[in-house]
Write a protein that holds these residues in place. Structure first.
Motif, PDB file in Angstrom:
ATOM      1  N   ILE A  90       0.844  -1.202   0.000  1.00  0.00           N
ATOM      2  CA  ILE A  90       0.000   0.000   0.000  1.00  0.00           C
ATOM      3  C   ILE A  90       0.876   1.247   0.000  1.00  0.00           C
ATOM      4  O   ILE A  90       0.627   2.207  -0.739  1.00  0.00           O
ATOM      5  CB  ILE A  90      -0.936  -0.027   1.227  1.00  0.00           C
ATOM      6  N   GLY A  91       1.920   1.232   0.834  1.00  0.00           N
ATOM      7  CA  GLY A  91       2.820   2.381   0.892  1.00  0.00           C
ATOM      8  C   GLY A  91       3.552   2.616  -0.419  1.00  0.00           C
ATOM      9  O   GLY A  91       3.724   3.768  -0.846  1.00  0.00           O
ATOM     10  N   LEU A  92       3.993   1.537  -1.077  1.00  0.00           N
ATOM     11  CA  LEU A  92       4.669   1.700  -2.359  1.00  0.00           C
ATOM     12  C   LEU A  92       3.718   2.259  -3.417  1.00  0.00           C
ATOM     13  O   LEU A  92       4.134   3.055  -4.271  1.00  0.00           O
ATOM     14  CB  LEU A  92       5.237   0.357  -2.816  1.00  0.00           C
ATOM     15  N   ALA A  93       2.458   1.851  -3.375  1.00  0.00           N
ATOM     16  CA  ALA A  93       1.479   2.394  -4.324  1.00  0.00           C
ATOM     17  C   ALA A  93       1.325   3.898  -4.129  1.00  0.00           C
ATOM     18  O   ALA A  93       1.218   4.655  -5.104  1.00  0.00           O
ATOM     19  CB  ALA A  93       0.137   1.682  -4.154  1.00  0.00           C
ATOM     20  N   TRP A  94       1.290   4.329  -2.870  1.00  0.00           N
ATOM     21  CA  TRP A  94       1.230   5.774  -2.606  1.00  0.00           C
ATOM     22  C   TRP A  94       2.512   6.467  -3.060  1.00  0.00           C
ATOM     23  O   TRP A  94       2.484   7.505  -3.708  1.00  0.00           O
ATOM     24  CB  TRP A  94       1.043   6.042  -1.114  1.00  0.00           C
ATOM     25  N   LEU A 107      12.239   4.638   1.457  1.00  0.00           N
ATOM     26  CA  LEU A 107      11.892   4.911   2.860  1.00  0.00           C
ATOM     27  C   LEU A 107      10.793   3.969   3.334  1.00  0.00           C
ATOM     28  O   LEU A 107      10.801   3.520   4.492  1.00  0.00           O
ATOM     29  CB  LEU A 107      11.467   6.361   3.021  1.00  0.00           C
ATOM     30  N   TRP A 108       9.849   3.651   2.455  1.00  0.00           N
ATOM     31  CA  TRP A 108       8.798   2.707   2.851  1.00  0.00           C
ATOM     32  C   TRP A 108       9.381   1.319   3.103  1.00  0.00           C
ATOM     33  O   TRP A 108       9.005   0.648   4.067  1.00  0.00           O
ATOM     34  CB  TRP A 108       7.700   2.656   1.779  1.00  0.00           C
ATOM     35  N   TRP A 109      10.303   0.890   2.237  1.00  0.00           N
ATOM     36  CA  TRP A 109      10.914  -0.422   2.474  1.00  0.00           C
ATOM     37  C   TRP A 109      11.598  -0.455   3.836  1.00  0.00           C
ATOM     38  O   TRP A 109      11.386  -1.363   4.639  1.00  0.00           O
ATOM     39  CB  TRP A 109      11.924  -0.760   1.374  1.00  0.00           C
ATOM     40  N   GLU A 113      10.889  -2.526   7.312  1.00  0.00           N
ATOM     41  CA  GLU A 113      11.979  -3.354   7.832  1.00  0.00           C
ATOM     42  C   GLU A 113      12.229  -3.063   9.305  1.00  0.00           C
ATOM     43  O   GLU A 113      12.383  -3.983  10.116  1.00  0.00           O
ATOM     44  CB  GLU A 113      13.238  -3.092   7.002  1.00  0.00           C
ATOM     45  N   VAL A 114      12.266  -1.794   9.668  1.00  0.00           N
ATOM     46  CA  VAL A 114      12.459  -1.420  11.075  1.00  0.00           C
ATOM     47  C   VAL A 114      11.270  -1.870  11.916  1.00  0.00           C
ATOM     48  O   VAL A 114      11.435  -2.365  13.037  1.00  0.00           O
ATOM     49  CB  VAL A 114      12.659   0.112  11.195  1.00  0.00           C
ATOM     50  N   TRP A 115      10.067  -1.707  11.381  1.00  0.00           N
ATOM     51  CA  TRP A 115       8.857  -2.093  12.112  1.00  0.00           C
ATOM     52  C   TRP A 115       8.867  -3.580  12.431  1.00  0.00           C
ATOM     53  O   TRP A 115       8.685  -3.988  13.576  1.00  0.00           O
ATOM     54  CB  TRP A 115       7.631  -1.712  11.262  1.00  0.00           C
TER      55      TRP A 115
END
Length: 511
Positions: A90-94, A107-109, A113-115
C-alpha cells in the motif's frame, strides 16, 4: 496482474539469495527493483497482493533455518513476517505516485523493515538488507550511517534501478546522472574510511567446546557441554604454561555453556572454578541463572567469574526469543503443552541494562545470540564506554543450517558499525575474532571444537553510527506515520469535496 505476481514471487526468492548460504549481495537492487515494478501503477487496494507474494517467498526462503525448531514454528513465524509486506504494498502504491518516488519508496521499504524488526515481541531482524552487505562497498558506510542507513542506501539503489528501467529511453542523461550519483554515495565511504584511535590492546581467548551427539539437543547433554568448556580451558592453561600460546587476559565461553545456575549448582560451580583457577584470569561464562524468589522465571546471562572470587559483572540477554525462550501470554494464546513449548517450563526475563561489563579492567559490550541483530544493545554499550565487543551464542538448534553464517555475518557488520574488535564464542559454531574493518582474524567452523587466542585492539572512539543510535529507525517510522496520515487527510478532503459538489450540481440542473 498475473505477470506482476510472478515477478514479485521470483523477486522474493532472488532477494533471499543475497543472504547466506548463497550470499550474492549484488542481487538485492534487482530484487527491490522487481518488487517496485510489480507494484507501480496499481491502486493501493490491489498493490498489496504482489508485495505479499514477494514477502512470502523471501521470508520462507531466507529463514528456512527456523524449520530446525519445528515446521509449525517456521510456517507461523514466516507467515507473520510476510504479513508486513501488505502495508508495504500500500505504501509503495502511494509513494510511486509522487515526484522523486525512488526516495519515498526506499523509505517505505526501510520503515517496514524497522517495524518488523521490533514488533511484535521484539520482532525478527533477520533479513534486513544491511545484513547481507558484508564484503561489499555498502558495508563501508556502516560506521557513518549504521544498519538502518545502509539498508536505506541499498533500497534506494534498487528503487533507482527501477526508475532507470522505466525512463532509460526517455531521459538517458538523467538516468546516467542518477546511476552516477548513487555510485558516488556508495563508494565515498571506501575512499574516506572512518578513522579509529586504538587506546590499547588485550589478549582474549574464545572457547568453542562443541556438543556431543547430533549437536541439536543441549538440554539432554548440558553437563557434557559444560565439561567440554572446562577441559578446553584447562588445556589452554597447559598450553600457556608450555609457551605454546600467549596467556589471555580473559576467556569467553558461549551462551548456555552452563544451562544451570552456577551459583546454585555445585557441579557447574566446581567446574567453572577449576577452569578459572587453572587459567588464572576471568572467564565470561554463559549461564542460565534463576530469578531470586521466582521459580517461574530465569535469566540468560553472561557472568564474569573471577578466579578465587567468584561472580562479578553480569550482562542479561535483552531479547529472549518468543516461543523459544519464553511464552508470551502463557496459557492464553497457545497451550503450554503444544509441541516443543513443553520444553519451556519457565519464562526467560529480558534484560534492560546498557552499561558495559568490566572484565580484566576492560569495558566490554556483550551480546547474547539474537541480541547481535538488534541495534540498541551493542551500540548503547559502546556509547557508554565499551572498548571491545563480545558475542556469546549457542545456535545449537541451527547447527546444520545457514543461520550460523547469517548470524556471524551480522557480528562482522557490528564490528564495522561500532569500530570495535568483536569476539564471538559459540558452542559449536561459528566462533571467531573480527577486526573493526569486518575482516576475520581467526575462526572455528561449525561442529568443531577449538580455542581462539588473539591479541585485539581497544578503542574509545565513537563512530557517527553509534552516536546517532536508533534515531534513524525512529525517523523512518515517523515518515511512515506522517505519510499515512497525509494520505488519509487528503482522501477525506476529497470525499467531502465530492459530497459538497453533488447537491450543487443537482440544484444547477433544476434551475
Amino acid at each position: 496482474m498475473p505477470l506482476r505476481c510472478l515477478v514479485a514471487l521470483v523477486g522474493g526468492l532472488v532477494l533471499a539469495a543475497a543472504f547466506e548460504p548463497v550470499g550474492y549481495a549484488w542481487l538485492m537492487p534487482p530484487a527491490i527493483a522487481a518488487l517496485v515494478l510489480s507494484v507501480r501503477g496499481l491502486r493501493p487496494g490491489r498493490a498489496w497482493l504482489p508485495t505479499l507474494l514477494f514477502g512470502i517467498t523471501f521470508s520462507y526462503a531466507v529463514m528456512v533455518w527456523m524449520r530446525s525448531v519445528g515446521t509449525d514454528a517456521w510456517i507461523a513465524m514466516c507467515a507473520l513476517e510476510a504479513s508486513f509486506f501488505v502495508p508495504l504494498g500500500i505504501g509503495l502504491a502511494w509513494a510511486t505516485r509522487l515526484r522523486a518516488w525512488p526516495v519515498w519508496a526506499a523509505l517505505w521499504w526501510v520503515g517496514i523493515e524497522v517495524w518488523r524488526s521490533g514488533f511484535p515481541f521484539s520482532g525478527m531482524p533477520f533479513g534486513r538488507l544491511a545484513f547481507a552487505t558484508a564484503d561489499t562497498p555498502w558495508a563501508d558506510a556502516l560506521p557513518w550511517i549504521g544498519v538502518t542507513g545502509v539498508s536505506l542506501l541499498v533500497a534506494l539503489t534498487g528503487t533507482s534501478l527501477a526508475w532507470v528501467v522505466l525512463h532509460l529511453r526517455d531521459a538517458r542523461r538523467l538516468s546516467l546522472a542518477v546511476v552516477a550519483g548513487l555510485a558516488v554515495v556508495t563508494v565515498a565511504p571506501v575512499l574516506v574510511p572512518f578513522q579509529l584511535d586504538e587506546t590499547g590492546t588485550t589478549t582474549v581467548a574464545a572457547i568453542q567446546g562443541n556438543i556431543p551427539g547430533d549437536g541439536t539437543d543441549i538440554v539432554a547433554v548440558h553437563r557434557e557441554v559444560t565439561d567440554n568448556h572446562v577441559r578446553a580451558t584447562e588445556q589452554l592453561a597447559a598450553d600457556v604454561a608450555a609457551g605454546l600460546v600467549p596467556g589471555p587476559d580473559f576467556v569467553v565461553w558461549p551462551e548456555n555453556s552452563t544451562a544451570v545456575d552456577p551459583f546454585l549448582d555445585a557441579r557447574a560451580r566446581t567446574g567453572i572454578e577449576a577452569a578459572s583457577d587453572a587459567i588464572g584470569v576471568p572467564i565470561l561464562v554463559g549461564a542460565i541463572a534463576d530469578v531470586p524468589g521466582d521459580d517461574s522465571q530465569v535469566l540468560n546471562q553472561g557472568i564474569v567469574h573471577e578466579p578465587g572470587l567468584g561472580g562479578g559483572d553480569r550482562y542479561t540477554k535483552r531479547h529472549p526469543v518468543p516461543y523459544g525462550e519464553y511464552i508470551p501470554f502463557r496459557g492464553s494464546l497457545i497451550p503450554d503443552t503444544y509441541g516443543q513449548l513443553r520444553m519451556i517450563p519457565r519464562d526467560m526475563v529480558r534484560g534492560t541494562g546498557l552499561e558495559p561489563i568490566r572484565i580484566a579492567d576492560v569495558l566490554v559490550a556483550d551480546a547474547i545470540c539474537f541480541d547481535v541483530a538488534y541495534d540498541e544493545g551493542i551500540g548503547g554499550q559502546v556509547a557508554r564506554g565499551a572498548e571491545l565487543v563480545t558475542v556469546q551464542t549457542s545456535n545449537v538448534l541451527f547447527s546444520k543450517t545457514a543461520q550460523l553464517e547469517q548470524q556471524f555475518e551480522i557480528s562482522r557488520l557490528r564490528a564495522l558499525e561500532t569500530g570495535r574488535w568483536v569476539v564471538v564464542a559459540a558452542i559449536n559454531g561459528v566462533s571467531g575474532v573480527v577486526r573493526p574493518d569486518g575482516t576475520v582474524a581467526d575462526s572455528v567452523g561449525a561442529r568443531e571444537a577449538g580455542v581462539l587466542v588473539e591479541t585485539v585492539g581497544l578503542s574509545t572512539t565513537i563512530t557517527p553510527a553509534v552516536r546517532i543510535g536508533v534515531w534513524p529507525g525512529r525517523l523512518v517510522l515517523g515518515f511512515l506515520v506522517l505519510h499515512t496520515a497525509l494520505v488519509a487527510i487528503t482522501y477525506r478532503r476529497r470525499r467531502r469535496g465530492d459530497h459538497a459538489v453533488g447537491p450543487v450540481e443537482e440544484r444547477s440542473a433544476a434551475t
